[in-house]
Design a protein around this motif. Structure first.
Motif, PDB file in Angstrom:
ATOM      1  N   ASN A  11     -54.556  54.845  14.615  1.00  0.00           N
ATOM      2  CA  ASN A  11     -54.765  54.471  13.209  1.00  0.00           C
ATOM      3  C   ASN A  11     -55.856  53.408  13.107  1.00  0.00           C
ATOM      4  O   ASN A  11     -56.738  53.484  12.252  1.00  0.00           O
ATOM      5  N   GLU A  12     -55.795  52.400  13.998  1.00  0.00           N
ATOM      6  CA  GLU A  12     -56.793  51.345  13.976  1.00  0.00           C
ATOM      7  C   GLU A  12     -58.162  51.917  14.304  1.00  0.00           C
ATOM      8  O   GLU A  12     -59.157  51.571  13.689  1.00  0.00           O
ATOM      9  N   LEU A  13     -58.194  52.841  15.264  1.00  0.00           N
ATOM     10  CA  LEU A  13     -59.443  53.483  15.659  1.00  0.00           C
ATOM     11  C   LEU A  13     -60.021  54.280  14.486  1.00  0.00           C
ATOM     12  O   LEU A  13     -61.223  54.202  14.212  1.00  0.00           O
ATOM     13  N   ILE A  73     -44.348  53.221  23.486  1.00  0.00           N
ATOM     14  CA  ILE A  73     -45.705  53.515  23.913  1.00  0.00           C
ATOM     15  C   ILE A  73     -46.353  54.443  22.901  1.00  0.00           C
ATOM     16  O   ILE A  73     -47.505  54.254  22.519  1.00  0.00           O
ATOM     17  N   GLU A  74     -45.573  55.451  22.430  1.00  0.00           N
ATOM     18  CA  GLU A  74     -46.135  56.384  21.449  1.00  0.00           C
ATOM     19  C   GLU A  74     -46.474  55.654  20.146  1.00  0.00           C
ATOM     20  O   GLU A  74     -47.489  55.947  19.528  1.00  0.00           O
ATOM     21  N   ALA A  75     -45.649  54.682  19.787  1.00  0.00           N
ATOM     22  CA  ALA A  75     -45.920  53.904  18.574  1.00  0.00           C
ATOM     23  C   ALA A  75     -47.197  53.100  18.755  1.00  0.00           C
ATOM     24  O   ALA A  75     -48.027  53.028  17.843  1.00  0.00           O
ATOM     25  N   ASP A  76     -47.389  52.501  19.942  1.00  0.00           N
ATOM     26  CA  ASP A  76     -48.601  51.741  20.215  1.00  0.00           C
ATOM     27  C   ASP A  76     -49.818  52.658  20.179  1.00  0.00           C
ATOM     28  O   ASP A  76     -50.858  52.309  19.633  1.00  0.00           O
ATOM     29  N   VAL A  77     -49.676  53.844  20.776  1.00  0.00           N
ATOM     30  CA  VAL A  77     -50.785  54.801  20.787  1.00  0.00           C
ATOM     31  C   VAL A  77     -51.103  55.219  19.359  1.00  0.00           C
ATOM     32  O   VAL A  77     -52.266  55.286  18.963  1.00  0.00           O
ATOM     33  N   SER A  78     -50.074  55.489  18.575  1.00  0.00           N
ATOM     34  CA  SER A  78     -50.280  55.879  17.176  1.00  0.00           C
ATOM     35  C   SER A  78     -50.952  54.743  16.411  1.00  0.00           C
ATOM     36  O   SER A  78     -51.873  54.975  15.635  1.00  0.00           O
ATOM     37  N   GLU A  79     -50.486  53.516  16.659  1.00  0.00           N
ATOM     38  CA  GLU A  79     -51.073  52.359  15.978  1.00  0.00           C
ATOM     39  C   GLU A  79     -52.537  52.210  16.379  1.00  0.00           C
ATOM     40  O   GLU A  79     -53.391  51.957  15.536  1.00  0.00           O
ATOM     41  N   MET A  80     -52.817  52.392  17.664  1.00  0.00           N
ATOM     42  CA  MET A  80     -54.194  52.291  18.146  1.00  0.00           C
ATOM     43  C   MET A  80     -55.060  53.386  17.513  1.00  0.00           C
ATOM     44  O   MET A  80     -56.203  53.147  17.148  1.00  0.00           O
ATOM     45  N   VAL A 104     -56.889  53.101  24.242  1.00  0.00           N
ATOM     46  CA  VAL A 104     -56.101  54.291  23.891  1.00  0.00           C
ATOM     47  C   VAL A 104     -56.091  55.274  25.056  1.00  0.00           C
ATOM     48  O   VAL A 104     -55.044  55.846  25.388  1.00  0.00           O
ATOM     49  N   TYR A 105     -57.226  55.434  25.718  1.00  0.00           N
ATOM     50  CA  TYR A 105     -57.292  56.341  26.867  1.00  0.00           C
ATOM     51  C   TYR A 105     -56.367  55.865  27.984  1.00  0.00           C
ATOM     52  O   TYR A 105     -55.612  56.656  28.555  1.00  0.00           O
ATOM     53  N   ARG A 106     -56.407  54.554  28.277  1.00  0.00           N
ATOM     54  CA  ARG A 106     -55.521  54.012  29.320  1.00  0.00           C
ATOM     55  C   ARG A 106     -54.061  54.190  28.930  1.00  0.00           C
ATOM     56  O   ARG A 106     -53.230  54.541  29.764  1.00  0.00           O
ATOM     57  N   GLU A 107     -53.742  53.942  27.668  1.00  0.00           N
ATOM     58  CA  GLU A 107     -52.357  54.104  27.200  1.00  0.00           C
ATOM     59  C   GLU A 107     -51.918  55.564  27.321  1.00  0.00           C
ATOM     60  O   GLU A 107     -50.797  55.854  27.732  1.00  0.00           O
ATOM     61  N   GLU A 108     -52.795  56.493  26.951  1.00  0.00           N
ATOM     62  CA  GLU A 108     -52.454  57.917  27.053  1.00  0.00           C
ATOM     63  C   GLU A 108     -52.249  58.316  28.512  1.00  0.00           C
ATOM     64  O   GLU A 108     -51.326  59.064  28.827  1.00  0.00           O
ATOM     65  N   GLN A 109     -53.120  57.803  29.401  1.00  0.00           N
ATOM     66  CA  GLN A 109     -52.964  58.101  30.825  1.00  0.00           C
ATOM     67  C   GLN A 109     -51.643  57.549  31.341  1.00  0.00           C
ATOM     68  O   GLN A 109     -50.918  58.223  32.073  1.00  0.00           O
TER      69      GLN A 109
END
Length: 169
Positions: free
Chosen positions: A10-12, A1-8, A88-93
């Motif tokens: 970076n994309e952002l 999940i942290e990798a996805d958040v980090s990837e998001m 990203v907000y949903r993933e962080e939540q």
């Protein structure tokens, strides 16, 4: 999940940079458009030539078309940026709630482990006490056995003497 958040993220950031470049390009184009308008006005006043006016109008139309395309692209980028921010907000939540659940679970497991350690310590104390009692009982039994063997030996001796005395009598 942290990798996805980090990837998001970076994309952002990448899209945010693209967005800023588009805004700068729009500002440059707008400035350029204003310059072209100024040039057009100056040329119209200096040269009343139809061909140059047509050329300037074509250039202005091309710049307007480019500006419209950039504005559409900018709107699309804003929508994408908004979608990514929401994701990203949903993933962080989700990550935060999962982390809280794990903290609670770890706390519960630690409490359960503590209770089991207390139970083990209590059992060990009882086992030690029972072991001491068993040793004392074994020592008592051993002493009694030794006494019994000694008494049997005395009994055999007395019996033997008794038999001997009977024979003598």
């Amino acid at each position: 999940i942290e990798a996805d958040v980090s990837e998001m993220r970076n994309e952002l950031q990448s899209r945010d940079g693209l967005w800023r470049r588009i805004q700068l390009e729009c500002q440059k184009l707008y400035t350029e458009l204003l310059k072209i308008k100024g040039c057009k006005d100056t040329q119209e006043t200096q040269i009343k030539h139809q061909s140059s006016r047509v050329q300037l109008n074509e250039q202005l139309e091309n710049k307007n078309t480019e500006l419209l395309l950039f504005a559409e692209s900018q709107e699309h980028q804003e929508e994408e940026l908004h979608k990514i921010r929401n994701h990203v907000y949903r993933e962080e939540q989700s990550h935060c709630s999962e982390r809280e659940r794990m903290k609670t679970e770890i706390s519960d497991l630690a409490e359960e482990l503590h209770q089991k350690e207390i139970t083990i310590a209590t059992i060990m104390e009882k086992a030690s006490l029972l072991e001491k009692q068993l040793k004392m009982e074994l020592e008592t039994k051993h002493r009694l056995l030794t006494k019994q063997q000694l008494l049997e030996f005395h009994y055999q001796v007395i019996k033997s003497e008794n038999t001997h005395l009977k024979e003598m009598v």
